[in-house]
Design an enzyme around this catalytic site. Structure first.
Site, short mmCIF file in Angstrom:
data_model
loop_
_atom_site.label_atom_id
_atom_site.label_comp_id
_atom_site.label_asym_id
_atom_site.label_seq_id
_atom_site.Cartn_x
_atom_site.Cartn_y
_atom_site.Cartn_z
N HIS A 1 0.83 -1.22 0.00
CA HIS A 1 0.00 0.00 0.00
C HIS A 1 0.86 1.26 0.00
CE1 HIS A 1 -3.25 -2.78 1.25
NE2 HIS A 1 -2.32 -3.28 2.06
N SER B 1 14.05 21.99 -16.28
CA SER B 1 12.84 22.76 -16.52
C SER B 1 13.25 24.10 -17.12
CB SER B 1 12.12 22.98 -15.19
OG SER B 1 11.31 24.13 -15.26
N LYS C 1 15.22 22.10 -11.10
CA LYS C 1 14.58 20.84 -11.49
C LYS C 1 15.49 19.91 -12.29
CE LYS C 1 10.84 19.60 -11.00
NZ LYS C 1 9.57 20.03 -11.61
N GLU D 1 9.44 8.37 -17.11
CA GLU D 1 8.09 8.90 -17.37
C GLU D 1 7.63 8.58 -18.78
OE1 GLU D 1 7.89 12.81 -14.44
OE2 GLU D 1 8.76 13.01 -16.41
#
Ligand code: ARG
Length: 463
Positions: free
Chosen positions: A158, A279, A285, A292
């Site tokens: 979980h 970024s 970033k 992804e």
């Protein structure tokens, strides 16, 4: 005329220009050219073997086809939309190059058995490439698992810290997913390696063909048993895309873990700069674009699977033009899966594993509470009671902002006299890991043994 359609005999009107564009497949099925030529050469050899072609004609045809392959390899081939597809483009070119003899190649054959043969030959190479790339990634994972066989890491259920594991053990779970993927693909290859050639349009041919001879030349295990089925079904392509979808599911799950692990709250790994981008507005970033994108690309492979299943489901026997739509999903699946596997195989060895952060997380979240309960069972307490007592210990630790190793023995003995000083051995992460020393367990010795077995197991794929 070079660009006249080979089937134009019964037609009096030319094809509508829009229709021509709509029905042509050459812009994508040209990818099959090498396998198409391979199939044609075997067909010509077989025709000569049974006496339908002379040996002289056979040799002229083969030479012509080989020259055309070189032209295409070199980028010197003028593909024509009027000639519809890869098959008619090559056949028309053959006739231009070698003249009348070229018109004999299509004897006893149809584009229907030709294309089904081409796609199987093409996918056989494709499946082999995907298996190879999977095994390469598995090897990379095994190397990292070996380095991290003793590294404590948090195990989750979980997404809550559940019990300590070794990081190597976690990586071996990835290995197992991929092992099943490689197995599925080699199983798919078995059914794929059956030859449709000889089925002709649908009913076979009146020529005395020797299908076993052609199958042998092309490395097929056998000719297909039924001509209608041979030209019609694309289940082999569906299986390949289905196996690929499952493989992408696994890569996507791994990607999701890498995205989590490289985020600031987790901070378990750092992906190398070569696999991330920045970024345009936030200077700090460093984004995990590669995992992804793999996660994102999984969706398009699922889409291809649904496209192929839907393509097939309404088709009566035998060949229907619908089947021309099988190619783009197959090609794109192959490109996507190979690309994803390749990028993963580079990304995994180049990432930094932050062992201290993993170890700290492994010790947090009262991760050894189960070990406390197991300890009590060994002292003669029934498991349900032991669970209750360990739960009370966790409550006490939460209320007093400590972890289980910081509760002293007097406090423990207040919960139950069954607890002795030796409880602290099992409450440590190292103790917890070491205790799980059965086959398939997370103890470092078991992880090391599993790696040795894993290296043996992938040898069957010859890498
Ligand atoms: N381009 C076609 C395909 O991909 C080849 C077979 C065409 N056969 C036919 N009868 N029109 O399926």
């Amino acid at each position: 005329m070079a660009n006249e359609k080979p089937w134009s005999g019964r037609f009096t009107e030319p094809t509508d220009a829009v229709v021509e564009n709509f029905t042509a497949s050459v812009k994508f099925d040209r990818r099959l050219y090498r396998h198409d030529i391979m199939g044609s050469i075997a067909h010509a050899r077989m025709l000569a073997h049974v006496g339908v072609l002379t040996e002289k004609d056979r040799d002229v045809i083969i030479k012509g086809l080989q020259d055309i392959e070189s032209e295409i390899d070199a980028g010197n081939f003028a593909w024509s939309t009027e000639l519809e597809d890869v098959h008619m483009n090559i056949e028309a070119r053959l006739i231009v190059r070698i003249g009348e003899i070229g018109k004999k190649l299509h004897t006893g054959r149809s584009r229907n058995d030709q294309v089904a043969t081409d796609l199987r030959l093409y996918l056989r190479d494709g499946v082999d490439a995907v298996i190879r790339a999977t095994v390469t990634l598995q090897n990379v994972i095994l190397d990292l698992a070996e380095r991290e066989a003793n590294t404590p890491a948090p195990g989750y259920t979980h997404l809550q810290i559940a019990q300590p594991v070794t990081f190597g053990h976690h990586l071996l779970a990835w290995f197992e997913m991929l092992a099943r993927d490689a197995d599925r693909l080699s199983d798919c290859r078995r059914r794929l390696n059956i030859m449709p050639l000889g089925a002709a349009a649908l009913a076979g041919t009146s020529f005395p063909i020797d299908r076993s001879y052609a199958a042998k030349l092309l490395g097929f295990d056998a000719p297909a048993e039924n001509s209608l089925d041979a030209v019609s079904d694309r289940d082999f392509a569906i299986e390949f895309v289905s196996n690929s979808a499952l493989l992408m599911t696994h890569l996507s799950r791994m990607s999701e873990e890498l995205v989590l692990w490289s985020s600031t709250p987790f901070d378990f790994v750092e992906l190398s700069d070569a696999y991330c981008t920045g970024s345009s507005i936030m200077p700090q970033k460093k984004n995990p674009d590669v995992p992804e994108l793999v996660r994102g690309k999984t969706g398009r492979v699922y889409g291809h699977l649904v496209a192929l299943l839907t393509l097939m489901k309404g088709q009566p026997l035998a060949y229907n033009k619908d089947n021309q739509e099988d190619k783009e999903p197959v090609f794109d699946t192959l490109d996507t899966v190979l690309g994803s596997l390749q990028v993963f195989a580079g990304m995994i060895p180049s990432m930094t594993v932050k062992r201290e952060n993993l170890a700290r997380a492994a010790a947090s979240g009262f991760s050894t509470a189960t070990d406390l309960a197991d300890y009590l069972v060994r002292q003669g307490v029934a498991f349900r009671d032991a669970h209750e007592i360990a739960g009370k210990a966790v409550r006490l630790a939460i209320d007093t902002e400590r972890d289980l190793t910081q509760i002293d023995i007097k406090e423990y003995r207040k919960l139950t006299p069954a607890i002795g000083e030796d409880v602290f051995d099992v409450l440590s992460v190292e103790g917890s890991l070491k205790a799980r020393a059965h086959l398939g367990g997370t103890a470092p010795v078991q992880v090391q043994a599993a790696i040795i077995r894993a290296r043996q197991r992938i040898k069957k794929f010859g890498q």
